[in-house]
Design a protein around this motif. Structure first.
Motif, mmCIF file in Angstrom:
data_model
loop_
_atom_site.group_PDB
_atom_site.id
_atom_site.type_symbol
_atom_site.label_atom_id
_atom_site.label_comp_id
_atom_site.label_asym_id
_atom_site.label_seq_id
_atom_site.Cartn_x
_atom_site.Cartn_y
_atom_site.Cartn_z
ATOM 1 N N MET A 4 39.708 38.380 45.153
ATOM 2 C CA MET A 4 40.458 38.093 43.961
ATOM 3 C C MET A 4 39.679 38.429 42.700
ATOM 4 S SD MET A 4 43.340 37.304 44.973
ATOM 5 C CE MET A 4 43.283 38.011 46.593
ATOM 6 N N GLN A 5 38.401 38.633 42.873
ATOM 7 C CA GLN A 5 37.570 39.017 41.727
ATOM 8 C C GLN A 5 38.046 40.344 41.145
ATOM 9 O OE1 GLN A 5 34.494 37.156 41.291
ATOM 10 N NE2 GLN A 5 33.866 38.210 39.440
ATOM 11 N N ALA A 6 38.461 41.257 42.023
ATOM 12 C CA ALA A 6 38.944 42.557 41.555
ATOM 13 C C ALA A 6 40.228 42.403 40.747
ATOM 14 C CB ALA A 6 39.178 43.488 42.737
ATOM 15 N N LEU A 7 41.099 41.501 41.169
ATOM 16 C CA LEU A 7 42.348 41.269 40.444
ATOM 17 C C LEU A 7 42.063 40.745 39.037
ATOM 18 C CD1 LEU A 7 45.453 41.312 40.615
ATOM 19 C CD2 LEU A 7 45.337 38.962 41.436
ATOM 20 N N ILE A 8 41.062 39.901 38.920
ATOM 21 C CA ILE A 8 40.690 39.364 37.606
ATOM 22 C C ILE A 8 40.196 40.483 36.703
ATOM 23 C CG2 ILE A 8 39.088 37.834 36.395
ATOM 24 C CD1 ILE A 8 39.238 35.988 38.873
ATOM 25 N N TRP A 9 39.317 41.335 37.224
ATOM 26 C CA TRP A 9 38.762 42.415 36.405
ATOM 27 C C TRP A 9 39.816 43.462 36.052
ATOM 28 C CZ3 TRP A 9 34.723 41.996 33.590
ATOM 29 C CH2 TRP A 9 33.698 41.121 33.964
ATOM 30 N N SER A 45 49.904 43.732 27.817
ATOM 31 C CA SER A 45 48.922 42.677 27.626
ATOM 32 C C SER A 45 49.316 41.414 28.386
ATOM 33 C CB SER A 45 48.775 42.372 26.133
ATOM 34 O OG SER A 45 47.802 41.385 25.920
ATOM 35 N N ALA A 46 50.581 41.050 28.349
ATOM 36 C CA ALA A 46 51.053 39.871 29.084
ATOM 37 C C ALA A 46 50.919 40.075 30.590
ATOM 38 C CB ALA A 46 52.498 39.566 28.709
ATOM 39 N N LEU A 47 51.209 41.276 31.059
ATOM 40 C CA LEU A 47 51.055 41.579 32.480
ATOM 41 C C LEU A 47 49.597 41.431 32.912
ATOM 42 C CD1 LEU A 47 52.471 42.616 35.058
ATOM 43 C CD2 LEU A 47 51.879 44.915 34.310
ATOM 44 N N GLY A 48 48.690 41.925 32.089
ATOM 45 C CA GLY A 48 47.266 41.778 32.393
ATOM 46 C C GLY A 48 46.838 40.327 32.428
ATOM 47 N N LEU A 49 47.362 39.524 31.510
ATOM 48 C CA LEU A 49 47.031 38.103 31.500
ATOM 49 C C LEU A 49 47.575 37.415 32.748
ATOM 50 C CD1 LEU A 49 45.763 35.744 30.030
ATOM 51 C CD2 LEU A 49 47.893 35.460 28.771
ATOM 52 N N MET A 50 48.784 37.810 33.172
ATOM 53 C CA MET A 50 49.340 37.244 34.404
ATOM 54 C C MET A 50 48.461 37.606 35.606
ATOM 55 S SD MET A 50 53.433 37.570 34.236
ATOM 56 C CE MET A 50 53.788 38.769 32.977
ATOM 57 N N MET A 51 47.934 38.823 35.626
ATOM 58 C CA MET A 51 47.059 39.234 36.725
ATOM 59 C C MET A 51 45.786 38.403 36.731
ATOM 60 S SD MET A 51 47.579 43.349 36.472
ATOM 61 C CE MET A 51 46.399 43.770 37.720
ATOM 62 N N VAL A 52 45.226 38.144 35.556
ATOM 63 C CA VAL A 52 44.005 37.334 35.479
ATOM 64 C C VAL A 52 44.276 35.921 35.972
ATOM 65 C CG1 VAL A 52 42.365 36.273 33.874
ATOM 66 C CG2 VAL A 52 42.938 38.684 33.632
ATOM 67 N N VAL A 53 45.357 35.326 35.514
ATOM 68 C CA VAL A 53 45.678 33.948 35.932
ATOM 69 C C VAL A 53 45.951 33.907 37.439
ATOM 70 C CG1 VAL A 53 47.399 32.119 35.702
ATOM 71 C CG2 VAL A 53 46.492 33.248 33.668
ATOM 72 N N THR A 54 46.656 34.890 37.970
ATOM 73 C CA THR A 54 46.913 34.938 39.412
ATOM 74 C C THR A 54 45.620 35.054 40.197
ATOM 75 O OG1 THR A 54 49.057 35.971 39.013
ATOM 76 C CG2 THR A 54 48.159 36.165 41.230
ATOM 77 N N GLY A 55 44.720 35.906 39.711
ATOM 78 C CA GLY A 55 43.428 36.043 40.375
ATOM 79 C C GLY A 55 42.615 34.765 40.351
ATOM 80 N N LEU A 113 44.309 32.224 42.835
ATOM 81 C CA LEU A 113 44.130 32.584 44.244
ATOM 82 C C LEU A 113 42.659 32.561 44.672
ATOM 83 C CD1 LEU A 113 46.707 35.486 44.638
ATOM 84 C CD2 LEU A 113 46.935 33.116 45.387
ATOM 85 N N GLY A 114 41.768 32.632 43.680
ATOM 86 C CA GLY A 114 40.336 32.731 44.004
ATOM 87 C C GLY A 114 39.654 31.466 44.211
#
Length: 71
Positions: free
Chosen positions: A1-6, A57-67, A70-71
Motif C-alpha cells: 500500500m506504500q506504492a498507492l500512497i506515493w 487532485s481529489a483523485l490523488g487524495l482519495m488514493m492516498v487516503v485509501t492507501g 489499507l496499510g
C-alpha cells in the motif's frame, strides 16, 4: 500500500500544479488587456482546466487516503 500512497501523492501534486497553471493563465489573460468577449472566452477555457485539475487532485487524495486505510 506504500506504492498507492506515493502514486496518490504524485497524482495530487500534478493536480495542484494544474491549479497553479490556471492561476498563471488567468493572470496572463488579465495583463493582456483583452476585450470582454475575449476575456470571457479565455476564462471559460481556464475554468474547464481548473475543474479537471481539481478532479485530478481529489483523485490523488482519495488514493492516498485509501492507501493509508489499507496499510
Amino acid at each position: 500500500m506504500q506504492a498507492l500512497i506515493w502514486i496518490g501523492a504524485f497524482v495530487s501534486f500534478a493536480g495542484i500544479a494544474g491549479l497553479g497553471y490556471c492561476v498563471f493563465r488567468a493572470m496572463k489573460a488579465r495583463r493582456a488587456g483583452l476585450s470582454d468577449d475575449a476575456m470571457r472566452a479565455e476564462l471559460q477555457r481556464v475554468v474547464v482546466i481548473n475543474m479537471a485539475a481539481l478532479g485530478v487532485s481529489a483523485l490523488g487524495l482519495m488514493m492516498v487516503v485509501t492507501g493509508i486505510l489499507l496499510g
